[in-house]
Design a protein around this motif. Structure first.
Motif, PDB file in Angstrom:
ATOM      1  N   ILE A  75     -14.839   0.366  29.433  1.00 13.48           N
ATOM      2  CA  ILE A  75     -15.214  -0.601  30.452  1.00 13.48           C
ATOM      3  C   ILE A  75     -14.686  -1.953  30.001  1.00 13.48           C
ATOM      4  CG2 ILE A  75     -17.186  -1.900  31.961  1.00 13.48           C
ATOM      5  CD1 ILE A  75     -16.354   1.237  32.820  1.00 13.48           C
ATOM      6  N   GLY A  76     -14.818  -2.215  28.780  1.00 12.32           N
ATOM      7  CA  GLY A  76     -14.020  -3.408  28.225  1.00 12.32           C
ATOM      8  C   GLY A  76     -12.609  -3.632  28.810  1.00 12.32           C
ATOM      9  N   GLN A  77     -11.772  -2.684  28.822  1.00 10.97           N
ATOM     10  CA  GLN A  77     -10.291  -2.598  29.345  1.00 10.97           C
ATOM     11  C   GLN A  77     -10.580  -2.742  30.890  1.00 10.97           C
ATOM     12  OE1 GLN A  77      -9.184   1.324  28.126  1.00 10.97           O
ATOM     13  NE2 GLN A  77      -7.211   0.406  26.939  1.00 10.97           N
ATOM     14  N   MET A  78     -11.532  -2.287  31.699  1.00 11.07           N
ATOM     15  CA  MET A  78     -11.431  -2.130  33.090  1.00 11.07           C
ATOM     16  C   MET A  78     -11.777  -3.534  33.392  1.00 11.07           C
ATOM     17  SD  MET A  78     -10.938   0.586  34.617  1.00 11.07           S
ATOM     18  CE  MET A  78     -11.793   0.284  36.099  1.00 11.07           C
ATOM     19  N   ALA A  79     -12.604  -4.243  32.880  1.00 10.79           N
ATOM     20  CA  ALA A  79     -12.787  -5.612  32.844  1.00 10.79           C
ATOM     21  C   ALA A  79     -11.767  -6.637  33.029  1.00 10.79           C
ATOM     22  CB  ALA A  79     -13.857  -6.216  31.902  1.00 10.79           C
TER      23      ALA A  79
END
Ligand code: SF4
Length: 349
Positions: free
Chosen positions: A288-292
């Motif tokens: 989710i860090g990447q998706m952010a």
């Protein structure tokens, strides 16, 4: 681009589709950061004490002075942590207490001076608004004097911790002894006037309404209009494990990744005077860090050599520099290490 009103922000939170939010937030991010660079910082949190009288219900980190595992770190212990940070090319330490009931301004001045003289290349991001407010009270001086004296000793930046949700209704429920919303804003204003940069934060997923989230952003945007002193906005969701709040209100639900990305994207659109929005992989995890990065974030925050506060409440993600670089490359962005004020230290093209 015209400025988003509170009503428009509310409408987006409630009714926009996730792909639409991602598209709009990315468009806005790319206007500000057209080079596809995603930054991160190599720094270290130093929890110099866990002694605290504020008793926030969402906090699992603090202890009272008489507890067996209460501590205040010595200068030698702090130096050892900074030595480790310097060895891996770190540039910043983030001091985070406990709001210790007895430590006065002179103790903090000595600490900042010691570090600034011994480690001139390290930026001291120190002491949040609640700590500064209390140092003023216990030392019987004004907040402005606290900040001026610490600035003179070498503290050039203040973290945004303790904002949680800037609504006194929410604060009265989750942290009744903590400083109120207007005071948090005032202390950041004074810090900016003194010459410090600060960050702005938000912890959501407790008892707040959507309207209160938008009001929180609005207070930040208003201050940024006046001072321009915020370097970034960082938000994360409440981590409930081991906290009194979840015992008292067990109906509080863990926030979904959808909700996190949705709020992140709207924050990017609403906070149009903030250059930098951070992704919180520490609480959301690497994926989710990447998706952010596709929902408005342009920065991955810290490699986190050490983090004890959200870890105490159940968030246990960790990441080294190499992993951070890989994670950014994996999304098609260019990784770059930055310093406290977002100047690039090193590109990893
Ligand atoms: S969040 Fe900070 S101020 Fe609140 S109890 Fe924990 S250490 Fe103290």
């Amino acid at each position: 681009m015209s400025r988003l009103s509170k009503e428009e922000a509310l409408h987006l939170i409630r009714h926009a589709s996730l792909p639409e939010l991602g598209k709009r937030a990315t468009q806005r991010k790319e206007e500000l950061h057209p080079d596809r660079v995603t930054t991160f910082i190599v720094d270290r949190n130093i929890n110099y004490t866990n002694v605290c009288w504020v008793d926030c219900k969402f906090c699992a980190f603090y202890r009272h002075g008489k507890d067996e595992d209460a501590y205040v770190l010595s200068n030698d212990e702090i130096d050892a942590k900074i030595d480790e940070l310097v060895a891996v090319g770190g540039t910043q330490i983030l001091f985070q207490g406990g709001v210790h009931p007895k430590l006065k301004i002179e103790w903090y001045e000595d600490l900042v001076e010691h570090i600034h003289q011994k480690y001139p290349s390290i930026t001291i991001l120190g002491f949040s608004a609640i700590e500064v407010d209390y140092i003023a009270k216990v030392s019987k001086i004004e907040v402005r004097e606290v900040l001026e004296r610490l600035y003179a000793k070498g503290m050039t930046a203040m973290p945004g911790a303790g904002a949680e949700i800037l609504s006194d209704r929410v604060r009265d429920i989750v942290a009744p002894k903590k400083l109120d919303a207007a005071r948090w804003i005032e202390i950041h204003r004074i810090a900016h006037e003194v010459g410090m940069t600060t960050s702005a934060t938000m912890m959501f997923g407790m008892v707040e309404t959507d309207e209160e989230i938008v009001e929180h952003w609005s207070m930040l945007r208003d201050l940024q209009d006046i001072t321009g002193g915020f370097t970034a906005f960082i938000m994360w969701s409440f981590q409930s494990q081991n906290t009194r709040l979840i015992e008292e209100i067990p109906t509080i639900e863990k926030q979904s990744s959808n909700r996190y990305l949705r709020l992140l994207a709207v924050s990017r659109l609403f906070l149009d005077n903030f250059a930098n929005i951070q992704s919180s992989w520490v609480t959301q995890g690497g994926y989710i860090g990447q998706m952010a990065l596709f929902f408005g974030a342009n920065d991955l925050g810290s490699t986190m050599m050490e983090e004890n506060v959200v870890k105490s409440a159940g968030a246990s993600f960790r990441m080294g520099k190499e992993e951070m670089i890989h994670l950014i490359r994996d999304t098609g962005h260019i990784p770059a290490q930055r310093n406290t004020v977002y100047d690039i230290v090193k590109h990893y093209a």
